[in-house]
Motif scaffolding. Sequence first.
Motif, PDB file in Angstrom:
ATOM      1  N   ALA A   1      30.663  14.322  15.640  1.00  0.00           N
ATOM      2  CA  ALA A   1      29.688  13.375  15.059  1.00  0.00           C
ATOM      3  C   ALA A   1      28.573  14.086  14.297  1.00  0.00           C
ATOM      4  CB  ALA A   1      29.103  12.496  16.158  1.00  0.00           C
ATOM      5  N   LYS A   2      28.349  15.360  14.634  1.00  0.00           N
ATOM      6  CA  LYS A   2      27.286  16.120  13.973  1.00  0.00           C
ATOM      7  C   LYS A   2      27.765  16.852  12.731  1.00  0.00           C
ATOM      8  CE  LYS A   2      24.856  16.893  18.355  1.00  0.00           C
ATOM      9  NZ  LYS A   2      24.376  17.912  19.330  1.00  0.00           N
ATOM     10  N   LEU A   3      29.048  16.874  12.499  1.00  0.00           N
ATOM     11  CA  LEU A   3      29.610  17.603  11.359  1.00  0.00           C
ATOM     12  C   LEU A   3      29.508  16.783  10.072  1.00  0.00           C
ATOM     13  CD1 LEU A   3      32.726  19.134  13.156  1.00  0.00           C
ATOM     14  CD2 LEU A   3      30.589  20.297  12.534  1.00  0.00           C
ATOM     15  N   PRO A   4      29.539  17.464   8.914  1.00  0.00           N
ATOM     16  CA  PRO A   4      29.379  16.763   7.628  1.00  0.00           C
ATOM     17  C   PRO A   4      30.389  15.645   7.416  1.00  0.00           C
ATOM     18  CG  PRO A   4      29.259  19.134   7.330  1.00  0.00           C
ATOM     19  CD  PRO A   4      29.676  18.910   8.746  1.00  0.00           C
ATOM     20  N   ASP A   5      29.913  14.574   6.779  1.00  0.00           N
ATOM     21  CA  ASP A   5      30.741  13.426   6.376  1.00  0.00           C
ATOM     22  C   ASP A   5      31.262  12.599   7.538  1.00  0.00           C
ATOM     23  OD1 ASP A   5      30.464  14.162   3.674  1.00  0.00           O
ATOM     24  OD2 ASP A   5      32.156  15.549   3.845  1.00  0.00           O
TER      25      ASP A   5
ATOM     26  N   ASP B   1      36.905  17.989  26.965  1.00  0.00           N
ATOM     27  CA  ASP B   1      37.285  16.577  27.031  1.00  0.00           C
ATOM     28  C   ASP B   1      36.927  15.873  25.720  1.00  0.00           C
ATOM     29  OD1 ASP B   1      34.547  15.759  27.091  1.00  0.00           O
ATOM     30  OD2 ASP B   1      34.504  16.156  29.247  1.00  0.00           O
ATOM     31  N   GLU B   2      37.443  14.652  25.577  1.00  0.00           N
ATOM     32  CA  GLU B   2      37.283  13.879  24.332  1.00  0.00           C
ATOM     33  C   GLU B   2      35.807  13.589  24.020  1.00  0.00           C
ATOM     34  OE1 GLU B   2      39.688  12.559  22.117  1.00  0.00           O
ATOM     35  OE2 GLU B   2      41.035  13.963  23.130  1.00  0.00           O
ATOM     36  N   ILE B   3      35.013  13.318  25.031  1.00  0.00           N
ATOM     37  CA  ILE B   3      33.591  12.962  24.820  1.00  0.00           C
ATOM     38  C   ILE B   3      32.848  14.130  24.190  1.00  0.00           C
ATOM     39  CG2 ILE B   3      31.424  12.314  25.941  1.00  0.00           C
ATOM     40  CD1 ILE B   3      33.161  10.095  26.722  1.00  0.00           C
ATOM     41  N   GLU B   4      33.049  15.330  24.740  1.00  0.00           N
ATOM     42  CA  GLU B   4      32.359  16.507  24.225  1.00  0.00           C
ATOM     43  C   GLU B   4      32.789  16.803  22.788  1.00  0.00           C
ATOM     44  OE1 GLU B   4      29.860  18.249  25.494  1.00  0.00           O
ATOM     45  OE2 GLU B   4      29.844  16.742  27.078  1.00  0.00           O
ATOM     46  N   LEU B   5      34.114  16.666  22.541  1.00  0.00           N
ATOM     47  CA  LEU B   5      34.611  16.896  21.179  1.00  0.00           C
ATOM     48  C   LEU B   5      34.030  15.872  20.200  1.00  0.00           C
ATOM     49  CD1 LEU B   5      38.379  17.683  21.894  1.00  0.00           C
ATOM     50  CD2 LEU B   5      36.570  19.306  21.289  1.00  0.00           C
ATOM     51  N   LEU B   6      33.875  14.632  20.668  1.00  0.00           N
ATOM     52  CA  LEU B   6      33.302  13.575  19.815  1.00  0.00           C
ATOM     53  C   LEU B   6      31.844  13.865  19.484  1.00  0.00           C
ATOM     54  CD1 LEU B   6      33.551  10.844  18.414  1.00  0.00           C
ATOM     55  CD2 LEU B   6      32.998   9.732  20.586  1.00  0.00           C
TER      56      LEU B   6
ATOM     57  N   GLU C   1      35.822   7.085  10.393  1.00  0.00           N
ATOM     58  CA  GLU C   1      36.772   7.320  11.494  1.00  0.00           C
ATOM     59  C   GLU C   1      37.807   8.396  11.184  1.00  0.00           C
ATOM     60  OE1 GLU C   1      38.538   3.879  13.232  1.00  0.00           O
ATOM     61  OE2 GLU C   1      36.733   2.652  12.922  1.00  0.00           O
ATOM     62  N   ASN C   2      38.409   8.356  10.017  1.00  0.00           N
ATOM     63  CA  ASN C   2      39.460   9.326   9.669  1.00  0.00           C
ATOM     64  C   ASN C   2      38.939  10.754   9.719  1.00  0.00           C
ATOM     65  OD1 ASN C   2      41.347   7.279   9.285  1.00  0.00           O
ATOM     66  ND2 ASN C   2      40.827   7.062   7.101  1.00  0.00           N
ATOM     67  N   VAL C   3      37.728  10.956   9.205  1.00  0.00           N
ATOM     68  CA  VAL C   3      37.134  12.298   9.188  1.00  0.00           C
ATOM     69  C   VAL C   3      36.846  12.761  10.609  1.00  0.00           C
ATOM     70  CG1 VAL C   3      35.118  13.649   8.482  1.00  0.00           C
ATOM     71  CG2 VAL C   3      36.172  12.039   6.880  1.00  0.00           C
ATOM     72  N   VAL C   4      36.268  11.869  11.433  1.00  0.00           N
ATOM     73  CA  VAL C   4      35.924  12.236  12.813  1.00  0.00           C
ATOM     74  C   VAL C   4      37.189  12.590  13.606  1.00  0.00           C
ATOM     75  CG1 VAL C   4      34.966  11.372  14.992  1.00  0.00           C
ATOM     76  CG2 VAL C   4      33.778  10.902  12.842  1.00  0.00           C
ATOM     77  N   ARG C   5      38.264  11.786  13.445  1.00  0.00           N
ATOM     78  CA  ARG C   5      39.528  12.074  14.154  1.00  0.00           C
ATOM     79  C   ARG C   5      40.096  13.440  13.752  1.00  0.00           C
ATOM     80  NH1 ARG C   5      41.386   7.721  16.888  1.00  0.00           N
ATOM     81  NH2 ARG C   5      40.596   5.662  16.243  1.00  0.00           N
ATOM     82  N   GLU C   6      39.999  13.766  12.461  1.00  0.00           N
ATOM     83  CA  GLU C   6      40.513  15.058  11.988  1.00  0.00           C
ATOM     84  C   GLU C   6      39.689  16.199  12.566  1.00  0.00           C
ATOM     85  OE1 GLU C   6      42.857  17.808  10.307  1.00  0.00           O
ATOM     86  OE2 GLU C   6      43.260  15.652  10.474  1.00  0.00           O
ATOM     87  N   TYR C   7      38.366  16.004  12.632  1.00  0.00           N
ATOM     88  CA  TYR C   7      37.490  17.016  13.243  1.00  0.00           C
ATOM     89  C   TYR C   7      37.906  17.250  14.705  1.00  0.00           C
ATOM     90  CZ  TYR C   7      33.979  17.315   9.477  1.00  0.00           C
ATOM     91  OH  TYR C   7      33.327  17.554   8.294  1.00  0.00           O
ATOM     92  N   ILE C   8      38.126  16.159  15.452  1.00  0.00           N
ATOM     93  CA  ILE C   8      38.482  16.275  16.867  1.00  0.00           C
ATOM     94  C   ILE C   8      39.807  17.024  17.037  1.00  0.00           C
ATOM     95  CG2 ILE C   8      39.186  14.954  18.919  1.00  0.00           C
ATOM     96  CD1 ILE C   8      37.122  12.829  18.096  1.00  0.00           C
TER      97      ILE C   8
END
Length: 285
Positions: A107-111, A98-103, A81-88
Amino acid sequence: MIQSMTGYGKTVLQFSTKKITIELKSLNSKNLDLNVRIPSYYREKELDIRKKLASNLIRGKVDFSVYIENNGGEASSKINENVVREYINQLRNIVDSDEIELLKIAAKLPDSLKTEKEELDEKEWNKIDEAIDKTIKKIILYRTDEGRVLLKDFEMRIAIIEELLNNVIELDPKRIENVRAKLKKGIYELEAKVDENRFEQELIYYIEKLDITEEKVRLKNHLDYFVKELNEQTSNGKKLGFITQEIGREINTIGSKSNFADMQKLVVQMKDELEKIKEQNLNVL
């Protein structure tokens, strides 16, 4: 009792969260060719598995597999979760979306996923180990059943070769008489004067060169030895292969010495049966 190298065994274990299938297949091979496919968290047990398979199955192209089907429970991979939030947050500074597209992008990025290493459960492994033993017993039973089929075929073909050998033995006096008659006819057709005593001595020498008494005795002994080995407690296809080589050697010698069409026909029939034995023996453990 001989065993075939062809075999199959399967055992299924059902746990609360997964189903484990253990499968063993084997085909003929000159030596032991062992292929082991197991999940990564069982790798520390691979050497023990290989030793167990080698000591029980001896020879053949053996494929051992462990398959796992999860029925539910916790997933081994979890969202970081922490990594995904930082990516967003970083993506929001770059693109307006929008948030969905960013998510979806994050989700496809490393880690973005973290995989928790599953530890080996010794109690679970003990049950799996027992299941491996059961699977080995199943494949040995399969090999033994196949061996009974091979045994009947071998006994039938050895009996045919013995019968043909008996025909050779019965035909041998006629063959010798035929050789004697052909030689005398050849001499008389030359209209040459010969010393009868000398001719008889040469004739005896020539016939002795064509004598197959030893070959007949040795061939019978090899056939008996082959049958004896078929009924030994331990299956030994390599030893049977060596005996068939000796059988072939005696049959070939009889053929080269026969000098008689009727006997050569019998020799061809013996060779045909022996080739079928050799082909089948490739599959004997």
